[in-house]
Write a protein that holds these residues in place. Sequence first.
Motif, mmCIF file in Angstrom:
data_model
loop_
_atom_site.group_PDB
_atom_site.id
_atom_site.type_symbol
_atom_site.label_atom_id
_atom_site.label_comp_id
_atom_site.label_asym_id
_atom_site.label_seq_id
_atom_site.Cartn_x
_atom_site.Cartn_y
_atom_site.Cartn_z
ATOM 1 N N ARG A 57 0.836 -1.211 0.000
ATOM 2 C CA ARG A 57 0.000 0.000 0.000
ATOM 3 C C ARG A 57 0.866 1.254 0.000
ATOM 4 O O ARG A 57 0.573 2.219 -0.712
ATOM 5 N N ILE A 58 1.912 1.241 0.772
ATOM 6 C CA ILE A 58 2.812 2.396 0.827
ATOM 7 C C ILE A 58 3.484 2.604 -0.528
ATOM 8 O O ILE A 58 3.584 3.728 -1.028
ATOM 9 N N ARG A 59 3.928 1.514 -1.129
ATOM 10 C CA ARG A 59 4.588 1.593 -2.428
ATOM 11 C C ARG A 59 3.634 2.189 -3.469
ATOM 12 O O ARG A 59 4.011 3.056 -4.248
ATOM 13 N N ARG A 60 2.384 1.738 -3.472
ATOM 14 C CA ARG A 60 1.393 2.276 -4.407
ATOM 15 C C ARG A 60 1.122 3.748 -4.139
ATOM 16 O O ARG A 60 0.975 4.551 -5.055
ATOM 17 N N GLY A 61 1.077 4.092 -2.864
ATOM 18 C CA GLY A 61 0.862 5.502 -2.503
ATOM 19 C C GLY A 61 2.013 6.374 -2.977
ATOM 20 O O GLY A 61 1.809 7.506 -3.434
ATOM 21 N N LEU A 62 3.218 5.841 -2.877
ATOM 22 C CA LEU A 62 4.385 6.588 -3.331
ATOM 23 C C LEU A 62 4.370 6.783 -4.838
ATOM 24 O O LEU A 62 4.781 7.824 -5.354
ATOM 25 N N GLU A 63 3.900 5.768 -5.530
ATOM 26 C CA GLU A 63 3.868 5.864 -6.984
ATOM 27 C C GLU A 63 2.862 6.914 -7.448
ATOM 28 O O GLU A 63 3.068 7.585 -8.460
ATOM 29 N N THR A 64 1.766 7.076 -6.747
ATOM 30 C CA THR A 64 0.729 8.021 -7.160
ATOM 31 C C THR A 64 1.005 9.434 -6.655
ATOM 32 O O THR A 64 0.519 10.403 -7.238
ATOM 33 N N ALA A 65 1.763 9.564 -5.582
ATOM 34 C CA ALA A 65 2.020 10.898 -5.023
ATOM 35 C C ALA A 65 3.104 11.601 -5.837
ATOM 36 O O ALA A 65 3.957 10.970 -6.449
ATOM 37 N N GLY A 66 3.095 12.893 -5.818
ATOM 38 C CA GLY A 66 4.118 13.674 -6.512
ATOM 39 C C GLY A 66 5.427 13.624 -5.762
ATOM 40 O O GLY A 66 5.474 13.384 -4.563
ATOM 41 N N GLN A 67 6.523 13.878 -6.466
ATOM 42 C CA GLN A 67 7.828 13.830 -5.831
ATOM 43 C C GLN A 67 8.029 15.061 -4.955
ATOM 44 O O GLN A 67 7.613 16.158 -5.302
#
Length: 156
Positions: free
Chosen positions: A17-27
């Motif tokens: 879930r964290i990995r997916r959240g990181l992928e969708t969030a902006g840098q």
Amino acid sequence: MSDISALESRITAALDRIRRGLETAGQGSETEMSLRKALEAERATNAELVVRVQSLQERQDSQVAKLTARVETQAAQMKALDAELQRLRASNEKMRSVSTQLRDAVTEGLRPELVEDAVKAEIEALVSQRAADATEIETILAELKPLLKEQPNAAS
């Protein structure tokens, strides 16, 4: 063990879930940074759990190996004891037979070969009895040795 497996699967799911959240969030966002920190914390926890599971598995395997070796040793001792007891029974049966023949011969007239057979049978019975006793003592000592080794440790 099932608790550890359940925790491990929960941690893995959280990491996904964290990995997916990181992928969708902006840098560069604060949310991303906190998620990265949480991800690293979860990875560290997961690594610790994996090490603990491996340690428990190794300990369990060594205990099983020790118990298996002990059972095999005891089975071999019991087999040796049984063989000695069978030999003793056969020897005693032979001694009874010769004694009966000797008793019959005494009533009819003594033959020297019967006396010799009786003495041989008695000696064989005594040797068999001694061997059975020795095997039994070895079996008992084999059982007591681990207990005596554990005794000083228990007092500590």
